[in-house]
Design an enzyme around this catalytic site. Structure first.
Site: not given
Length: 391
Positions: A64, A158, A226, A287
Site C-alpha cells: 500500500h 482498490k 487501516h 500507506d
C-alpha cells in the site's frame, strides 16, 4: 557474462530461522543456499560479501504505497508529492504495490501506471491496483476485469468503505467489483484481490462480513486496510479474520505519528496474535505518502497528517524489540504474508532457491546495513546507492 554475488555466513531468517548460510545470487535470482559454498564458479566473476555478524532477511513487501502521491481532500495544497525510489529502498522495501488515494481524477490511473513502470526500470519490483475511491472504478482499459487480464502490472483492485470520502458503494456494487477482480485473477494467473481502504464509519466491516457469509466469494481476496484506525474497527477485524479474511495493519497510522485515537501498529499485531489470528492472515503496509486532514467540529481543517515509508521498518523493529515477538514471526507480516496475499509468493517474501534476490542485511540491533533489490546493491552501510534519474 553473468556476474554473481555471494553473501557469506549471515544469520538467515527466510523468514524461518535457518542459521548461518551462504547465499549465491545471479541474474536477479537466488541460485543456491547452503551452509558453505566455495567462492569458485568457473570463469564467472564472483563478488564476495562477508556478512558475518549480520542478519539476512527477505526484502520487505509493501502492498500500500502512494507512489504518485495522495491527499488533496483539504484542497490542492494538501496533495503529497511523488515518491522517489531512494525513499523506498532506504527502509528495506524492495517490492511495492502502488495505488490511488482519495483523488483518482486529478491523479489519474495512467500516471500511476507510468510511475510503476518507472520504479521497475529503476531496479525494484513494482505493481499496481486499478480503481480508486470512485465508483465505478477508474481503470486503464474500461473495466477492472480487463485491466487485471491484460495489463501485467495490475494485480488487483482498490476501493473504499465506511469513509466519508468513499463513493458509498452498495453491497451489490462491492460484490460485482470483488467478483470482477477475482475471476480476472483466475484467468490471468494473478491473485485478483480487492484492497479496501477502511474509514472510521459506523458500518465498519459489516458489509464485507456479510459478503463472506452469504456469497461464494473467497474471503482471502478481500483485504481491508487501516484496521488499526480505531478500537471499534480493530475489534471487528478479529471477527473478520476468523471468517478467513486477511487484515492489513497500517504502519504509518499511529498515535506517535499524529493520528489520534489509533492503535500503535506493533501493538495491534501483538493483540491479533494473542486473539488467535493466524500470522498468515496478518499483513502490514505503510500507506506511504497517504495524507489525512484533521477537522474540528465545524468541518474546518486544523492540520494534516502524512504517512511515511520508514514506518514499515520502524514498526517491524518495534515488534521485535518492544512487543517481544520472535524475529521469524515479526518478519512474516512484512515479507511472506503480504507476498502471499498479493499473489507473489514464493517469488517474493522469502529467501529460497529460485526466489528473487531481494535481501536485507541487519546488524544485531536491527539497523539496516545493506539492501539488495533483485541482486543489485541499493543500500550500503546505511547509505542509499539506488536513486532515480532526477535525484
Amino acid at each position: 557474462m553473468m556476474n554473481l554475488l555471494l553473501i557469506q555466513q549471515a544469520d538467515v531468517y527466510a523468514p524461518a530461522h535457518l542459521g548461518k548460510m551462504d547465499v549465491l545470487i545471479g541474474q536477479g535470482k537466488i541460485l543456491k543456499m547452503q551452509k558453505h559454498l566455495g567462492t569458485s564458479c568457473g570463469d564467472l566473476p564472483v563478488e564476495v560479501v562477508d556478512a558475518s555478524g549480520l542478519i539476512m532477511t527477505p526484502g520487505f513487501v509493501d502492498q500500500h504505497v502512494h507512489v504518485i502521491g495522495a491527499g488533496g481532500e483539504a484542497g490542492y495544497y494538501s496533495r503529497t508529492p511523488e515518491m522517489q525510489v531512494s525513499q523506498i529502498v532506504s527502509h528495506g522495501i524492495t517490492t511495492v504495490v502502488g495505488l490511488h488515494g482519495t483523488d483518482g481524477t486529478a491523479r489519474n490511473i495512467e500516471a500511476l501506471y507510468a510511475k510503476v513502470c518507472a520504479l521497475e526500470q529503476e531496479g525494484i519490483t513494482a505493481r499496481m491496483l486499478t480503481g480508486s475511491f470512485e465508483m465505478p472504478s477508474a481503470t486503464l482499459t474500461g473495466s477492472v476485469r480487463r485491466d487485471i487480464l491484460f495489463v501485467d502490472q495490475v494485480i488487483g483492485a482498490k476501493t473504499a468503505l465506511s469513509d466519508r470520502r468513499s463513493a458509498q458503494p452498495t453491497r451489490t456494487q462491492m460484490e460485482q467489483l470483488i467478483s470482477q477482480a477475482y475471476t480476472a485473477g483466475l484467468v490471468s494467473g494473478k491473485r485478483g484481490y480487492t484492497h479496501i481502504h477502511m474509514g472510521a464509519g459506523k458500518r465498519r466491516l459489516s458489509m464485507l462480513m456479510d459478503i463472506i457469509r452469504e456469497t461464494e466469494l473467497p474471503p482471502y481476496v478481500m483485504i481491508p486496510t487501516h484496521i488499526n484506525r480505531d478500537e471499534g474497527l480493530f475489534a471487528q477485524s478479529i471477527e473478520f479474520a476468523r471468517l478467513g479474511g486477511i487484515v492489513d495493519i497500517t504502519s504509518g497510522v499511529s498515535p506517535e505519528y499524529g493520528f489520534e485515537g489509533t492503535i500503535k501498529p506493533s501493538e495491534a499485531i501483538r493483540r491479533l496474535l494473542e486473539a488467535g489470528v493466524d500470522i498468515r492472515q496478518i499483513t502490514m503496509s505503510s500507506d506511504a505518502n497517504g495524507c489525512m486532514a484533521v477537522y474540528d467540529s465545524q468541518g474546518n481543517c486544523t492540520g494534516l497528517c502524512a504517512a511515511s515509508a520508514d514506518t514499515l521498518y520502524k514498526e517491524f523493529r518495534s515488534l521485535v524489540k518492544e512487543e517481544q515477538i520472535p524475529m521469524e514471526t515479526a518478519l512474516q507480516v512484512v515479507t511472506s504474508s503480504p507476498a502471499a496475499a498479493i499473489g507473489m509468493y514464493p517469488q517474493k517474501g522469502c529467501l529460497a532457491e529460485g526466489a528473487d534476490g531481494d535481501v536485507v542485511l541487519l546488524d544485531p540491533e536491527l539497523a539496516i546495513r545493506q539492501v539488495y533489490a533483485k541482486g543489485r546493491l541499493a543500500v550500503k552501510d546505511g547509505q542509499v546507492l539506488l536513486k532515480g534519474a532526477f535525484e
